[in-house]
Every structure is written in C-alpha cells, then in structure tokens.
Write an enzyme that holds these catalytic residues in place. Structure first.
Site, PDB file in Angstrom:
ATOM      1  N   CYS A 147     -11.223   2.411   7.388  1.00 31.58           N
ATOM      2  CA  CYS A 147     -11.409   2.936   6.039  1.00 31.58           C
ATOM      3  C   CYS A 147     -12.749   3.643   5.896  1.00 31.58           C
ATOM      4  O   CYS A 147     -12.824   4.764   5.418  1.00 31.58           O
ATOM      5  CB  CYS A 147     -11.220   1.852   4.978  1.00 31.58           C
ATOM      6  N   CYS A 148     -13.834   2.988   6.324  1.00 30.09           N
ATOM      7  CA  CYS A 148     -15.140   3.553   6.008  1.00 30.09           C
ATOM      8  C   CYS A 148     -15.468   4.847   6.741  1.00 30.09           C
ATOM      9  O   CYS A 148     -15.916   5.811   6.110  1.00 30.09           O
ATOM     10  CB  CYS A 148     -16.226   2.506   6.219  1.00 30.09           C
TER      11      CYS A 148
ATOM     12  N   HIS B 122     -11.814  -6.866  -5.831  1.00 31.55           N
ATOM     13  CA  HIS B 122     -12.052  -6.022  -4.660  1.00 31.55           C
ATOM     14  C   HIS B 122     -12.790  -4.754  -5.108  1.00 31.55           C
ATOM     15  O   HIS B 122     -12.291  -3.982  -5.916  1.00 31.55           O
ATOM     16  CB  HIS B 122     -10.697  -5.679  -4.045  1.00 31.55           C
TER      17      HIS B 122
ATOM     18  N   CYS C 190     -17.385   1.955   1.851  1.00 33.71           N
ATOM     19  CA  CYS C 190     -16.355   2.587   1.022  1.00 33.71           C
ATOM     20  C   CYS C 190     -16.556   2.309  -0.460  1.00 33.71           C
ATOM     21  O   CYS C 190     -16.198   3.143  -1.296  1.00 33.71           O
ATOM     22  CB  CYS C 190     -14.966   2.072   1.403  1.00 33.71           C
TER      23      CYS C 190
ATOM     24  N   GLU D 165     -13.872  -9.112  -0.489  1.00 29.17           N
ATOM     25  CA  GLU D 165     -14.694  -7.882  -0.462  1.00 29.17           C
ATOM     26  C   GLU D 165     -14.970  -7.449  -1.897  1.00 29.17           C
ATOM     27  O   GLU D 165     -14.735  -6.304  -2.286  1.00 29.17           O
ATOM     28  CB  GLU D 165     -13.950  -6.781   0.291  1.00 29.17           C
TER      29      GLU D 165
ATOM     30  N   HIS E 282       0.765  -1.250   0.000  1.00 32.85           N
ATOM     31  CA  HIS E 282       0.000   0.000   0.000  1.00 32.85           C
ATOM     32  C   HIS E 282       0.793   1.297   0.000  1.00 32.85           C
ATOM     33  O   HIS E 282       0.255   2.338   0.350  1.00 32.85           O
ATOM     34  CB  HIS E 282      -0.951   0.034   1.224  1.00 32.85           C
TER      35      HIS E 282
ATOM     36  N   GLY F 185      -0.915  -1.813  -5.874  1.00 36.86           N
ATOM     37  CA  GLY F 185      -1.697  -3.001  -5.506  1.00 36.86           C
ATOM     38  C   GLY F 185      -3.107  -2.606  -5.083  1.00 36.86           C
ATOM     39  O   GLY F 185      -4.047  -3.373  -5.214  1.00 36.86           O
ATOM     40  N   HIS F 186      -3.244  -1.429  -4.545  1.00 35.99           N
ATOM     41  CA  HIS F 186      -4.566  -0.861  -4.241  1.00 35.99           C
ATOM     42  C   HIS F 186      -4.609   0.495  -4.940  1.00 35.99           C
ATOM     43  O   HIS F 186      -3.866   1.400  -4.598  1.00 35.99           O
ATOM     44  CB  HIS F 186      -4.757  -0.692  -2.741  1.00 35.99           C
TER      45      HIS F 186
ATOM     46  N   GLU G 122     -19.708  -2.880   0.821  1.00 36.37           N
ATOM     47  CA  GLU G 122     -18.960  -2.035   1.745  1.00 36.37           C
ATOM     48  C   GLU G 122     -19.306  -0.557   1.560  1.00 36.37           C
ATOM     49  O   GLU G 122     -19.479  -0.092   0.438  1.00 36.37           O
ATOM     50  CB  GLU G 122     -17.459  -2.270   1.493  1.00 36.37           C
TER      51      GLU G 122
END
Lengths: 672, 672
Positions: A435-436, A287, A357, A339, A168, A219-220, A355
């Site tokens: 995160c959310c 994801h 997010c 997810e 990340h 990667g994200h 989710e």
C-alpha cells in the site's frame, strides 16, 4: 459562510516542476519506484514477495494458457491484515487461480495513477506504451456486465458483494477509478476510464436507495472520493449520487456489516467509521487510512453539494484528528491495533503506527479542506505530514519503504518485543501488501496538485514547490516562475512571466509556524496591485500583472523548540525540534547509544551544520545538551541520587532522513 | 560450595500464626476465598463465569445422570489464552460433555491445596468433610489404568498426550499432585495421594528414556516440582527420576513440540522455555508463570541431586529474572504478548503484565533457592513480590482479583486502547480462567512455609510472620514466640518459650534494604550464645536456649526514594517510594488527575500519615511535590516555555491497596 468550491487543484500539465528539493524526489519516483513497481506487479523481483497482480488479471481475462479449469474451488482467503501473504506452496507450480490479498487488483490501479501523473509531468512514450498494454490486460478481465474484480471473477461471480466488510471490492473499484481518471487526464486516452464507468454503472445498478437494491457500503473507503472524481470528469450525476448514497448509508441502523452481512466474528464499527452516520461523527476513530479516505470523500461531497452539516462534521473531525491525535511529524494512528487512531492525546512514540499511507491520506483530506476554505491550518498540516512522515516513508535512494513511522526506536525492542514487531528499525524492500510505496509514488508525482489550487481569478500557493505555472484568466495566459529552496531556505519568489495586464489574485500562504515573515512585491504601484493583510493564513496580492512583477515571501527559518500539550503523557518534560516544516531527530549514528539519557539545553543556541548521509550533505542541527551518566549498579533499583551529567553536543538530522545508515536508535522527543 | 539441601520449609502444623497483618489476610482466604471458590467450582455463582470443574469430574466419573452418550464427538477446543471461555450456548441445556478450558481440572487441585493449608492452620471438620466428598468425586473419575484428566476421559482416551504443547495434561497432573501431597500432609488422609501416585505411575510408564517411551515434556511446567514433592513424601525415586527426565528432555533436538508433535501453527520455543537444554539457559524468557515454575523445579532438582550445572543455571536465571527483568513491585512479565518476560530492562509501567501468579511463582522459586543457599537476596525478592504484586492481586475485602498488576494506570486507556485491554483499572470478580485467585489462596494459607525453613539444628527466619513455632532439636522441643508488626513497624522479637537448654541456631534475615539494623539478644552470656556477623544477609544466633531468651531485630523503617537502573527507559528521571518492603503509589483519589504532571521534591522530608480505605486507616505517606501546570493551548504543539509548577502535597498509599476505591489514575513512578 456558504459551503462551496473556492478553488480546485491546478492541472499537472500546467505546472512544470523546477524545484531543487522536489525534482529529486519526483525523479526517484519516476526512475526508481515506478519501474520497480511494474516489475513487482509482474512477479519479476526475486527478493520481494510476489504480487500476482497482473497474473490475476490475465487469468481473469483468460489470457493465460490454461492448465486447469478456472475457479474450480472458491477458496475463502485466510484474511488477516498487513504481513500476511497468501503465498502458494510451490512458486514453480502455480495453479490458474487467484493469488495474493483480496485487494491485489489495487496494486495496478495505484501504479497506473502514478504513471499518469508522471506522464503529465514528463511525457515518456515507452512508459506510456507499457501502461497501455497493462490497461489492455486489465480491460480483458472485465465481464460482460461491467464487473471488474479479479478475485471474484476467478473464484466465482455468485459471491460478489457478499463480504463488503472485508473483501475490498469497492475499495479496488475506487482505486481503479482514481487511476482511470488520472490516466485520462494525463493522456486523453479513455479506454480504462470507459471500463471504469461500466463498472461504476454495474455498481450503481446493484447499490442504491431503491428498495430492491443493496444497502451496503465500502468496508474500506475510497470509492466515495473516487466517484466524485469520476463525476467531475464525466459530469454524470449518477456517480455523485452513488457516492452520496455510500456516505449516507454509513452508520445507519441496522448496521450493515454486523446485522445484514452477519459476520460470525466481531465487527468493530469504529474501525470502519460505520459506528454512526457520518454527519454525526465528531471524533476521528478507527483505521486511520480508512478514516482519512472517508473524510476526504465527505469533504468533496460537502464542497459540491453545499451540505453544511457534512462540512460541520468535516471540521469537527479535522479538529479531532489534527488537534488531539496527530504526531508532531504529521503522522496519524497512535496504535497498531487496527492501525488506528487511539483515544485523544494517546500518541506513544515507540509503538506508534503513523502509517505512511495515513499521512498521505491526511494530505488528500487537507487539500480537499483547502478547496472549500482557504485556511492556513489545513496547509500547515499538509506540509507537516509531507515533509516528515510522508517523506520518511521512502529511503533516500527510493528503494525501500517504511509503512510504520515511529518517533522513537530502539532496535532491540523491534526485534524482541512483540508489541513493537510492527516497528521496523530499517526500511523494508516491498511488502506483499503494497500500500505505502505505490501511494507514495502517486502522491509525490502529483505534488503540484497539492501545492497549488486555483479558481477563475486566483492562484493559491499552499506549498512552495518551485516551477513554472500557467493559468488561464479570462482567456489570457497568466504565468508565474516560482523559485524556492524550501525546506532549507525560507525565501520564495513568484515572478510573473505571463501575458501583460492580467487582472488576478495570487494568494500566498503564510506558514502557521512563521512568527516573522515579509512579503514584498516589486512594481506594485505601476500595476495597481494591493496586498491584503493576512487572512486565515493567506496574503492576497491582487491587481493587474505584467511581465517582471515579482512577489517575494521571506520566512526566516529559525529553529524552534516545541513542547506538546501536557495531555500527551509520553512527551511531558520533552521537546521536539523543528526548522521550518521539517522535524528533526537524534540518531545514534551521530550521537551515541541510550538516547533516552540525553537532555537538551534549551537556552543555548542551536546551530546549523551538515551531516553526510548516503553520500550527500544533509542540513542538520547542532545543539548543546547533557547526557545522564549511566547508573548500572548491582541492583536494579537503588537509592536515588541526583543524576550526574556530561556535557555533550547533540546532532539532529531531518526526521525523514533517519534510518538511511543502518539500524540504530532514533528519537524525535528529547528531555529538557 | 556443594549443592545440597541446607534447609526445608517448616511444617504448617508446627506454626501457629499470630500476626496482626497476615492473620487478616489468611482469614480472608479461609472465610471468603475458599468457600467462594467452592461455589465457583460447582457453578453456583451467578455473576461469575461457570467453571464446570466439578461437573467435568462427575461426568468423567459417570456420577451424572446421563442424558447423552459420553464423548460422542471429540471437539478440539478453540484454544486461546486467558479471556476465552468455552461457554455452552444455552446454560440450561448442557450436554454431558466437557466444558471449560482444557486445564479446568486444576481448579479443583488448587482449591484442595488451599483447603489443606487452611486445615493445617485451622482444623475445620465441616470444610474437611466437603473436601473429602470432593476427593471422592475426583477419584471416581480415575480410569482403571490410573489416568485422571477429565478432558480426555470425556472426549476420548485415544487422544491422550497427543498435544503436550497446549493441552495441559501434565500441568493438571502437577497441580493434582501438589494438592494431594498437601492434603495428605495436613490431614493424614491418603486417598487422593494414592490416586495421584497411580496417575504418576501411568505417566512414568508412558514417558521416559527407554526407547519405546514417549520423549515429551509438559507444555506448561509444574509437574517437575510436583514430582519432587511426591518423591519427598513417598521416597519413591521413580518420581524424582521422572521429574529429571522431563527437565533433561526440555530443549533437546529434535524439538518435541515443533518437530515431534508437528503443530501446523507456529511454536515459540522460548514461550515454553524449550528453546535450549535447561542447564544451558541463562536468560529468563517466555511465559513468566511457566518460567518460574520450571526454574522452581530445576532448583528442587539441583538441591536433591547436587547437580552443580543445574544450580549454576538456576543462579544465572535468577540473576536474569530479578536483576534485569523485575518490576520494583516484585512483578515479572514485562509484556502481555505471551504474558511473558520481555528483553532485559524492558519494564513498561502502563502495559505491564506482571501477573499475580507469576509473582507467586517467583516466591515458589525464591524459597527453593533459599533451601539451597541462605542468601538474603532470595528472601528480599520473595518479600518484595509478596508485599506488593502478590498482595495487590486481591482486593482488601477478598472478593475481587487482579491478574495483571500495572505500575501506572489511566482508566481511559484501559477502556479505549486495545494495547492495554489486559490492564484492568479495578479488580475483577472471577475469571473463567481461574489461575490467580486460587493461586493466591494456596500461597497465603501456606505463608509460614515461605517465612521459615529449618534443618536439624537451625531455624531460618526469612520473613517476619508473627506466631508460635515449634521445632524438634534432637528430640527436644524448641519453641519461639515471634512478635512482629511488619510491614508497618521494623521491630521483631523472637522469644524462646521451648524446653530449656536446647542447643540450636536461629538465623535471622537482615533485609537487603535496611541500611541500619540492630540485633540484640538478652541473657546471651548466661546461655553462651554467639552472634555471627551478617553472612549473606543472615545473622546466626547460636548457643544454648532456655525459656525467656529473647532475640530482637530492629530495622528502622525509613522511607526510601529509589531510582531504576538507567537502562530501564520508562523510569528515567523518575523515582519510586518504598518503606520497608512496601512499595507506595499515587492514586488520583488522594491527589488529583494527571498524575504524570506530578514531581516529587526529593529533598523534603516524607512524613507518615493515614488514609481511609475500605473503612480502615491505612498507613500512607505524605510528600512535598510540584504539579506542572496544564498547557492546553490552541495547538497540539507549541513553542516551548519553561514549565510552571504549583506546590502540592503528594499522598502515597501502599501499592497493594490501590484500586479499592473505584476507577482512578495510579502511578508508582513519579518524576523528580
């Protein structure tokens, strides 16, 4: 149609919110979420998992009194997904090392972004001072060479960018850039922006098409759209090109994650949307948050560069995500395994991931699609996500949060069935992986940027958020006073209160769900304004505007009974109820247990009513239905007999307000 | 009621199978499964994962030409559940070490047990020779002290019994004991039995109530019932007491697995049924195979020792497992998470685990319940498991196998939805973890022991397996010729063909599902026999028997439409079809895709018909139904309109015969 920018978000400073519905939500974020989050970032909330975020920055910046040599041992984190907390064994005896998830830095970045939006709406010297000091701490951690990720600064710079798939760094960079740009735009202060530009320069030196440079990518995803934003505020094409490089590398062979980084464990390229080049991607996979962040970046790139293949891919992916893989609540991510998006039409209600997010990311993407093409369907989805899954993410008191937003809940299942352990029957305080909640904070406090976009001579109203908006039209100050009681009342008025004799267009979205609507404007003739027909979901009111002109949109909010495409197996024989953009659900609290035994009488009128939740009257619905009598004989399986029913009233509350009265059954879909 | 033995299984040698249905299945096991399995045990099947089973015994017994020092390194296996295969990197360059799962030894034990039953039914000198040689190899591995588990013999005897939770030593012992007793009973040869007794003695020296002894118990149960069996063949109470010790320790505090063995990872005591003392357990929980193996052992113990508390627990657990947690197919294990029982009434059709082995274990348990109490409900469940989930475990050609037995399958979901990766749309060749196929082999080849039990003067017929049975009654040879066309025809005849003037009882089970039945016996008056009323599901025909006496049971096999207890959420508004003990299902092959759109017309007659499967006419059913028209509009969610239907014929085939014609949709439950 040429692919280009047709509009951009209005500046937050140009919009003064005055909306009975959203004002409340934004105040919750300002008064509850942002201050609470700051306490969390500093590990001062006893009942919540520690973040270690600011602590890590202090250690990286050598601002902590040193107890031990830093970075003594490079510890590979035991990396797993949500729910894992890399907690020290003894909280009273912390070492000077990195604690928390590898992406812990992003907690600060999301917070500063929310703070920025809040300051743009509501100047607040005290909050700004806290933010400035936080920025000082963060910037102290930046290395001479521009690098700024505390995980590697603390654990050893020799390992940077060696695990792009999982660690990340580029994700943290992307969030930092988003936060820095927002703070600069809100306050004019550029300390963090400059730090981010130095970090971006470092990354640009490391990654790129030149032979000697690294061919990796995030990667994200998020850096893609963050770099576009950095480009748009700096006008430095280097950042645009770096974003384009990351997009272009994705899915190329040899696969970077599996073949270059050579992870010894399995790489699911679909999970990272790195299975094929982005322009060839047609199905929304993997994801869900990663996916919509990527698609947002792709849309930005298509808009700025006019890349038609990229735009084609964006439209295909949009169709896949929203036509085949979206819950009626605007949730995405049918499976908690990764997810992720599941296969088309696999939208289980009780094991949904959906989710918060991901729906926020879907709004990011929808807004970007609107910036290329003013088409109602993008705004419809944005609205559907906002009023249902996104709002459901936060409790009515702003103090607890859902990450997962199921459409059907049986509390016993959440407690006893491991397949549903990700589904919580009540909102949670604050997770170690935050995160959310901070994503909600930055979305809600920047809502006007989603509701309204503009170009030289047109103001687009996508969502009906009430308030005053000013707009420069060829040096003249146009201004509208927008009044709305959405989502409870379908009347919206746009009263022109700016300079007289301004020639411009107001593009008013007609909701896709409105089978009936009326748009009127007073004094049309006097000001020579024309109304277009509905074009792709928008009516364009064009002409010369002067004080007192009023455009009124009326969309009678009828209760609608919806059924799903029959390929959605979970929902065959069932319906969902919406009124305007709001999805309703049954809760055990207002009805009784065994919600699966309820049937809705579709021919009877559904009436409006009110239900008390958290001491507030909530607009609810009252429908006629039947409840199947329990058959609980001696045997588990008995000779079939026609079911017997009792007449019942079914009370339905807005989906986003569920789970504010303790644990209980909930269901969006009802049998007919 | 005193808890005691009221009957015991008949000896396989005393029953000569002559049953049109079961003869075929048993021949499949004898001619296909057992020889194939032997090849597997010796790693001679190219397309299957190697077993390493006989190889491990040879290495442990120093029968392999040594290439390297044995046990050079103790390698902790990367232990996971089904699906993991500890394969060597290079199959052509194996080292002299242990390969495969820690429980690989049990592959032999299950094979030898199936061989034993097969030999009892069908003497076969060649097979017996192979078996004797295999036993020689196994016995060569036994240590001086009696220990016999190749994993630790090869990897280091200093580590034995250090991981009872995961390493299956006592499980392997249990299977070895079952196999040894069976082989002794079938052939009279006691080499393996004596080896097992020495191993049991070793275990008895190691574990026990004495202070210095280990207080552990099996992580995977089976030793409990195996030791009872060893006791019953040897009359040595030591084995009974050891079994009792294992049962009594289970669930005691401090918990052995978590507090004595101190695993650093999480121990789920429910998974191992070690959460509370067995006599206090009321709810069937955890890994379903482990559970029913434990409950079988508990039932044995209650029967032999007259332990009323234990019997009470068995009855409570039976009720929980079969009244609240059993699929209509006799499958158990609602969740693949831990291959386990879920919470009551959680019986999802598409993500079911319903492992073949678990239903086999349920039959073990049901038979043991019948040995204490002749109650039809135990036999009903045994029959339901047998004709549906157990039979479904094996393809019609005996060459491929299901571990998981779902009640609803969409092939795309199995391929694309990780939550359903455990569900296979077609049977698999042979897994590295070979539990179900050999378990099927030992169950089917010993079926008469489940169908018939006896005591001094009574023969109980629980299942209607055709054949000739002889029974000693006070030194006289009674014999019945039993003719049955079950499960396709409900007439069963018991013709007495033994010595004249034998005074005995024939207890004939009346199926719980038969709402109509007739039992007649010819020449009653002449032989002074009386019929009891139905007592707990059995009719007792009592008196003096002579050649030519015939008892005939007729249970008209009507098609039944069943609905589930309304607490089974998945099945609300749906029905399942049974005829006799057989559950039927829809397959896409005979109908069309989108089986979820079918509805059954419950008022129309369901007719018999035939369907060709694997070149054979299969008894099938033809029902009237409706298929909802696909609604696949522009949007995923549309305004509700009453569904439109087309009239259709619905073809239903026996559930156990599904997936013999390639991948396709299947569903047991149909909407009404």
């Amino acid at each position: 149609m040429a692919v280009k920018t047709i509009s951009k978000s209005v500046k937050l400073q140009n919009f003064k919110v005055n909306d009975p519905f959203w004002k409340n939500e934004m105040e919750l974020v300002r008064k509850e979420v942002i201050p609470y989050q700051w306490e969390i970032l500093n590990d001062r909330v006893k009942e919540a998992a520690p973040s270690f975020c600011m602590r890590n920055f202090k250690i990286a910046g050598k601002l902590m009194k040193e107890k031990k040599e830093l970075g003594a041992a490079f510890e590979e984190p035991k990396y797993t997904f949500r729910g894992f907390e890399a907690l020290p064994e003894d909280m009273n005896n912390l070492e000077d090392k990195f604690y928390g998830f590898v992406f812990q830095d992003s907690d600060f970045s999301k917070w500063i972004e929310a703070v920025a939006y809040s300051l743009a709406n509501n100047p607040d010297a005290e909050l700004e001072k806290i933010a400035d000091e936080a920025i000082d701490i963060v910037c102290a951690a930046q290395q001479e060479n521009g690098y700024l990720d505390t995980y590697y600064i603390i654990n050893g710079m020799d390992k940077i960018f060696t695990n792009l798939r999982d660690h990340h760094e580029l994700y943290c960079f992307g969030h930092l850039a988003e936060g820095a740009v927002a703070y600069y735009e809100a306050t004019g202060k550029d300390k963090l922006l400059k730090a981010v530009m130095r970090f971006a320069d470092f990354i640009d030196n490391y990654f790129g098409a030149d032979e000697e440079k690294c061919k990796g990518y995030p990667g994200h995803e998020i850096a893609e759209m963050a770099l576009v934003r950095l480009y748009e505020v700096t006008n430095d094409e280097k950042y645009l090109n770096l974003s384009k490089f990351f997009l272009d590398e994705r899915g190329k062979k040899p696969y970077y994650f599996s073949e270059i980084e050579k992870h010894d464990n399995w790489t699911n390229h679909h999970y990272h949307q790195s299975h094929e080049p982005v322009r060839e991607q047609k199905e929304a996979v993997g994801h869900a948050v990663r996916a919509v962040y990527l698609y947002s970046g792709m849309t930005d790139m298509a808009r700025i560069t006019g890349d038609e293949k990229m735009w084609e891919a964006c439209k295909n992916l949009w169709k896949s995500a929203t036509r085949d893989k979206m819950y009626v609540t605007g949730g995405i991510g049918g499976t908690h395994m990764g997810e992720a998006f599941s296969y088309p039409f696999d939208l289980p209600n009780d094991t949904a991931y959906a989710e918060t997010c991901a729906s926020i990311g879907l709004m990011f993407w929808a807004k970007r699609m609107l910036e290329v093409e003013a088409k109602g369907e993008y705004a419809d989805v944005m609205e559907q996500a906002l009023y249902n899954t996104v709002l459901a993410g936060m409790a009515l008191d702003g103090k607890s949060f859902f990450y997962v937003n199921p459409l059907e809940v049986l509390p016993e299942a959440c407690h006893r069935d491991e397949r549903k352990f990700h589904v919580k029957p009540v909102r949670q305080k604050w997770f170690g992986c935050a995160c959310c909640p901070p994503n909600l904070a930055r979305l809600i406090s920047s809502l006007p940027a989603y509701a309204y976009t503009e170009n030289e001579d047109t103001l687009f109203a996508h969502l009906y958020v009430g308030g005053n908006i000013v707009k420069d039209v060829n040096g003249k100050k146009a201004e509208f006073e927008i009044t709305s009681e959405y989502p409870w009342n379908g009347n919206v008025s746009f009263k022109y209160v700016g300079e007289d004799n301004v020639n411009m267009k107001l593009a008013v979205r007609i909701p896709g769900w409105a089978d009936e609507w009326y748009l009127t404007s007073s004094r049309d003739d006097a000001n020579e304004k024309t109304h277009s027909d509905e074009i792709d979901g928008y009516v364009y009111v064009e002409g010369v505007w002067s004080k007192g002109d009023v455009v009124e949109l009326t969309t009678p909010l009828k209760t609608r009974i919806l059924s799903a495409d029959s390929r959605v197996r979970e929902n065959v024989g069932k319906v969902a109820i919406m009124r305007g953009p709001v999805v309703y659900c049954m809760e055990e609290n207002d009805n009784s247990k065994d919600l699966h035994l309820y049937k809705l009488c579709t021919e009877e009128e559904i009436k409006n009513c009110n239900v008390m939740i958290e001491g507030k009257q909530f607009p609810a619905l009252l429908a006629k239905g039947k409840k199947e009598r329990n058959v609980e004989g001696d045997l588990l399986y008995n000779n079939y007999q026609k079911a017997e029913y009792d007449d019942v009233d079914i009370t339905l509350i807005p989906y986003y307000a569920w789970a504010n009265r303790g644990e209980n059954e909930m269901s969006v879909w009802i049998r007919v």
